[in-house]
Design an enzyme around this catalytic site. Structure first.
Site, short mmCIF file in Angstrom:
data_model
loop_
_atom_site.label_atom_id
_atom_site.label_comp_id
_atom_site.label_asym_id
_atom_site.label_seq_id
_atom_site.Cartn_x
_atom_site.Cartn_y
_atom_site.Cartn_z
N LYS A 372 0.69 -1.25 0.08
CA LYS A 372 0.10 -0.07 0.12
C LYS A 372 0.97 1.30 0.00
O LYS A 372 0.47 2.20 -0.81
CB LYS A 372 -0.98 0.04 1.35
CG LYS A 372 -1.85 1.25 0.89
CD LYS A 372 -3.08 0.90 2.05
CE LYS A 372 -2.62 0.77 3.48
NZ LYS A 372 -4.27 1.03 4.33
N THR A 375 6.48 0.93 0.64
CA THR A 375 7.47 1.22 1.41
C THR A 375 7.92 -0.25 2.29
O THR A 375 8.97 -0.17 3.12
CB THR A 375 7.58 2.27 2.46
OG1 THR A 375 6.42 2.25 3.34
CG2 THR A 375 7.62 3.68 1.70
N THR A 376 7.04 -1.03 2.41
CA THR A 376 7.16 -2.25 3.36
C THR A 376 8.67 -2.98 3.31
O THR A 376 8.94 -3.25 1.85
CB THR A 376 6.07 -3.21 3.17
OG1 THR A 376 4.84 -2.45 3.17
CG2 THR A 376 6.30 -4.40 4.10
N GLU A 378 10.28 -5.71 3.63
CA GLU A 378 10.46 -7.23 3.21
C GLU A 378 9.99 -7.12 1.70
O GLU A 378 10.74 -7.56 0.91
CB GLU A 378 9.71 -8.11 3.95
CG GLU A 378 10.07 -8.08 5.36
CD GLU A 378 9.14 -7.33 6.35
OE1 GLU A 378 9.11 -7.63 7.30
OE2 GLU A 378 8.63 -6.36 5.88
N GLY A 437 -4.39 -3.96 5.08
CA GLY A 437 -3.81 -5.04 4.51
C GLY A 437 -4.65 -6.45 4.81
O GLY A 437 -4.79 -7.13 3.84
N ARG A 438 -4.91 -6.74 5.75
CA ARG A 438 -5.58 -7.86 6.31
C ARG A 438 -6.91 -7.88 5.61
O ARG A 438 -7.73 -9.21 5.68
CB ARG A 438 -5.50 -8.24 7.50
CG ARG A 438 -6.16 -7.15 8.39
CD ARG A 438 -5.60 -7.36 10.11
NE ARG A 438 -6.26 -6.46 11.12
CZ ARG A 438 -5.70 -5.45 11.31
NH1 ARG A 438 -4.36 -4.93 10.65
NH2 ARG A 438 -6.12 -4.33 11.89
N GLU A 524 -4.22 -9.80 14.43
CA GLU A 524 -3.64 -8.68 14.34
C GLU A 524 -4.85 -7.43 14.62
O GLU A 524 -4.65 -6.33 14.84
CB GLU A 524 -3.19 -8.41 12.93
CG GLU A 524 -2.43 -7.12 12.53
CD GLU A 524 -1.70 -7.19 11.17
OE1 GLU A 524 -0.47 -7.52 11.22
OE2 GLU A 524 -2.16 -6.75 10.18
N HIS A 555 -4.61 -35.74 13.08
CA HIS A 555 -3.64 -36.53 13.51
C HIS A 555 -2.50 -35.57 13.87
O HIS A 555 -1.33 -36.08 13.91
CB HIS A 555 -3.09 -37.49 12.20
CG HIS A 555 -4.16 -38.58 12.09
ND1 HIS A 555 -4.00 -39.90 12.64
CD2 HIS A 555 -5.26 -38.64 11.40
CE1 HIS A 555 -4.93 -40.51 11.91
NE2 HIS A 555 -5.74 -39.88 11.34
N LYS A 680 9.99 -3.73 13.78
CA LYS A 680 10.44 -3.14 12.39
C LYS A 680 11.27 -1.76 12.66
O LYS A 680 12.38 -1.90 11.96
CB LYS A 680 9.37 -2.84 11.61
CG LYS A 680 8.35 -3.94 11.06
CD LYS A 680 7.45 -3.57 9.87
CE LYS A 680 6.57 -2.65 10.10
NZ LYS A 680 5.59 -2.28 8.98
#
Length: 761
Positions: A372, A375-376, A378, A437-438, A524, A555, A680
């Site tokens: 968005k 600049t994030t 990662e 974002g989510r 979050e 299992h 961060k």
């Protein structure tokens, strides 16, 4: 006559008033406490007009400024409370004027250390406060508050917003929870009337919550709490665009992302027609993705673009990947995706890049960068890595980036997108600050990669399914509203029953990524400790969410679900499978086998198995305690017709709205995420330390002994693999890895399987 105790009306304990009125009380020995009046010292205090008034105090209470302030504030407070008790509103509760007068005389007799002058002070203080109340809202009162810090503190305490846990509806649920802990689901499930009342349906979605640890009274109390919290009002405020994300001053409008064109003009935020804006972008996405799929838009060397790599993290990755996995085996999706591939690159770990790009042809690859803000950290490192990969194979030409990379970002990031080299005229797909974002899978973040692989028409069906639940969420009554019911049950389990975890158990392999998406969506959003009024919660909020698809989970961690701590479960199943099999010799289809477990597990969790039942099976006595199932473990079941794109949209919206409901009920902001910022920020500081250590070759100080020791160990043992920015030629600049060229050969003919007496011979 003693004064009647009205502490409950005033929200204070009786002990507090005794302490404020008995100024001579202390912790000294009785002999010390009975000093004679002759040993008392006269103390002068000023009234509001500055006139001195005298009281006698024991010598040990020498006149100090601190005592003076404390005494004046306490007397003022105590008598103001008395004055309020004499108001008509308080008298109407049963106390008479005669009783109030007698009570005051009794209190005055209980204050032996004060001289007669104190009564004058009392009268003037009372008069002062009466006048102040009459002048409420005037400048004079404001001045008095500023001049009296204790009064200001008291007013701030009295006027501060209350926590939801302080209301009567919450307290009633707390009492009810104590009662419910004495019940057992085994018995509740025998109540046919109760069971038949605990389900809801909408547009093919069927939710059964009869195995939740609730009664009809529980649900009634939860609805009353929802009314107290104005839940329906908060839902409508969100959907009409009120800026309910108050910490970021933003609206929350993921629902507008799937609104139909007929709803254009229904949501206006900051003079912008939101639905109109959304459809302009969707039309742009449709035109672009159809151009790529038709072969009209091609790569730098003229080849068709068949491989899509979506670069993003968090909500930019988890939501779209969940949708991709659902459609991968959906019949229409299988046919639409023939000849194309989609991969997600999220982790900054270089191994993720290696796995993503292995066997891909860069000339046929289109990279979608989703961030968005653009600049994030990662995402942008991975985007630069992918750009380098494209350049390594096709040359360092700006047109390579313009033809092989597109961006999904906010309009405010246009300059950054352009600086990166991406064409902002035709390959930049915007979304907005009102989309978190989510909550962004319905935006360009999900629309571009999914439409490139499966076609825009299938993505549109997904949007329609989500829109169906949005309308249901906005209009259905509380007791038939699926997301509201699930949200209220979440509040009940977390805040009242004190269950700290929750698990999502989809009995469909195509939903294998749903638990991870819900994990981010819910944790979050509601992993907070401050209310929207700035007060710290004193009740549990924010579950730990986890899950696994189908019988794989059985299992893995079902042992804990059945015999360990209590974890509320949410089972998701489908009437029809995307692909069913009837194996020769089997009486039931493979899907029936799967769904038998879907129906059995909730009953096993709820009812358990008693010691009597275990013994009746002939189990040896010493093993009986180990084979008893206590049961009493709550769950709910969601059943849908078939996992299609439409149903996938329904599921997404149900869980988005469940999360919002819990946040509304808890009075927290479910739409910011400040908790991700600190780590961060510290990572930036660590990178500076790393660079210093790499360039100087010396031990560094990271500010913390533990971090310093660990970081220096890492730097010392990774010298040979480090980049060296001072060298003119850096051998690690090129993103070297195996590609389609290395994988194009035939499988090796020679192998050693079966040789040397192998069992495979």
């Amino acid at each position: 006559m003693t004064e009647p105790d009205r502490s409950a009306e005033l929200g204070e304990s009786p002990d507090y008033f005794l302490q404020t009125e008995d100024f001579s009380g202390d912790s000294h020995a009785p002999a010390e406490a009975e000093e004679s009046r002759e040993n008392m010292e006269l103390v002068f205090i000023d009234d509001k007009d500055g006139h001195p008034r005298r009281i006698r105090l024991p010598n040990r209470f020498a006149p100090t400024v601190a005592w003076d302030h404390h005494h004046h504030a306490t007397v003022s407070f105590a008598h103001r409370i008395r004055q309020k008790r004499k108001s008509p509103e308080v008298q109407s509760t049963g106390g008479s004027i005669k009783e109030e007068t007698a009570a005051k005389e009794q209190i005055n007799r209980d204050e032996p250390m004060l001289e007669n002058e104190f009564s004058d002070t009392t009268n003037e203080i009372e008069s002062f406060h009466i006048e102040t109340e009459e002048r409420e809202g005037t400048e004079e009162e404001e001045g008095e508050k500023k001049n009296n810090p204790v009064a200001s503190l008291w007013n701030s305490i009295m006027n501060r917003p209350k926590l939801v846990s302080e209301c009567s509806q919450w307290k009633r649920l707390q009492k009810h929870a104590e009662y419910m802990k004495s019940q057992h689901l085994r018995d509740l499930l025998t109540d046919e009337e109760r069971c038949n009342s605990m389900y809801a349906t909408h547009d093919g979605v069927y939710v059964d919550y009869s195995r939740q640890f609730v009664t009809q009274d529980t649900m009634k109390f939860l609805y009353e709490l929802a009314e107290k919290q104005d839940l329906q009002g908060q839902i409508l405020a969100m959907m009409r665009g009120d800026k309910i994300n108050f910490t970021e001053k933003r609206a929350v409008l993921h629902t507008a992302l799937r609104a139909g064109k007929e709803e254009i003009g229904s949501v206006i935020v900051d003079d912008m027609d939101v639905v109109q804006e959304v459809h302009e972008v969707l039309d742009q996405i449709k035109e672009f993705t159809e151009g790529v799929r038709s072969g009209e838009l091609r790569g730098y060397t003229g080849k068709r673009l068949r491989n899509i790599v979506s670069v993003g993290i968090g909500g930019s990755y988890l939501g779209p990947e969940f949708l991709h996995e659902c459609l991968k085996t959906e019949p229409e999706g299988v046919n639409s995706a023939l000849g194309y591939s989609l991969r997600f690159l999220s982790n900054v770990d270089p191994v993720d890049v290696e796995r993503t790009c292995a066997d891909l042809d860069p000339e046929e690859t289109l990279v979608v960068v989703v961030s968005k803000t653009f600049t994030t950290a990662e995402t942008m490192l991975n985007a630069r890595t992918m750009r380098q990969w494209l350049w390594d194979f096709m040359g360092n030409d700006r047109e390579v980036v313009r033809k092989h990379m597109v961006a999904c970002a906010s309009l405010s990031s246009t300059d950054k997108v352009q600086e990166f080299g991406i064409d902002t005229e035709s390959r930049f797909f915007r979304f907005w600050d009102f989309v978190g974002g989510r909550y962004s899978v319905c935006s360009a973040a999900g629309a571009v990669p999914i439409s490139l692989l499966y076609g825009y028409d299938l993505f549109e069906k997904f949007l329609k399914g989500a829109n169906s639940i949005d309308k249901h969420f906005a209009t259905a009554p509380l007791n038939q509203n699926i997301p509201v019911l699930m949200g209220l049950l979440g509040v009940w389990n977390m805040s009242f029953m004190k269950y700290r975890s929750r698990t999502t158990l989809p009995y469909a392999e195509a939903l294998l990524k749903l638990p991870a998406h819900i994990q981010q969506l819910d944790m979050e959003s509601n992993g907070k400790f401050m209310t929207k009024h700035g007060r710290e919660v004193d009740y549990p909020v924010g579950e730990i969410d986890f899950g696994e698809a189908g019988t794989n989970g059985q299992h893995s961690f079902y042992q804990l679900l059945h015999m360990g701590q209590t974890v509320p479960c949410e089972f998701i199943g489908f009437v029809q499978s995307q692909h069913d099999f009837c194996v020769e010799g089997e009486d039931l289809s493979s899907h029936d086998e799967l769904m038998a477990n879907f129906f059995a597990q909730p009953d096993a969790l709820a009812k358990g198995k008693t010691e009597v039942e275990v013994r009746a099976e002939g189990v040896p006595e010493e093993l009986i305690p180990h084979k008893v199932f206590k049961g009493n473990r709550p769950s709910l079941s969601l059943l849908l017709p078939k996992l299609t794109a439409y149903a996938c949209g329904q599921l997404l919206a149900i869980y988005e709205h469940r999360t919002a409901v819990q946040g509304f009920m808890w009075d927290i902001n479910s739409f910011d995420q400040w908790g991700v910022e600190l780590g961060k920020k510290l990572a930036i500081d660590v990178k500076s330390n790393m660079l210093e250590g790499r360039t100087k070759g010396e031990a560094i100080d990271a500010g913390s002994p533990a971090t310093t020791r660990l970081l220096n160990y890492y730097l010392e043992n990774s010298k040979d693999t480090a980049c060296n920015p001072e060298e003119s030629h850096n051998s690690m600049t090129r993103v070297t890895r195996k590609t389609h060229r290395e994988h194009s050969g035939l499988p090796p003919v020679q192998h050693d399987l079966g040789k040397h007496g192998s069992r495979l011979s």
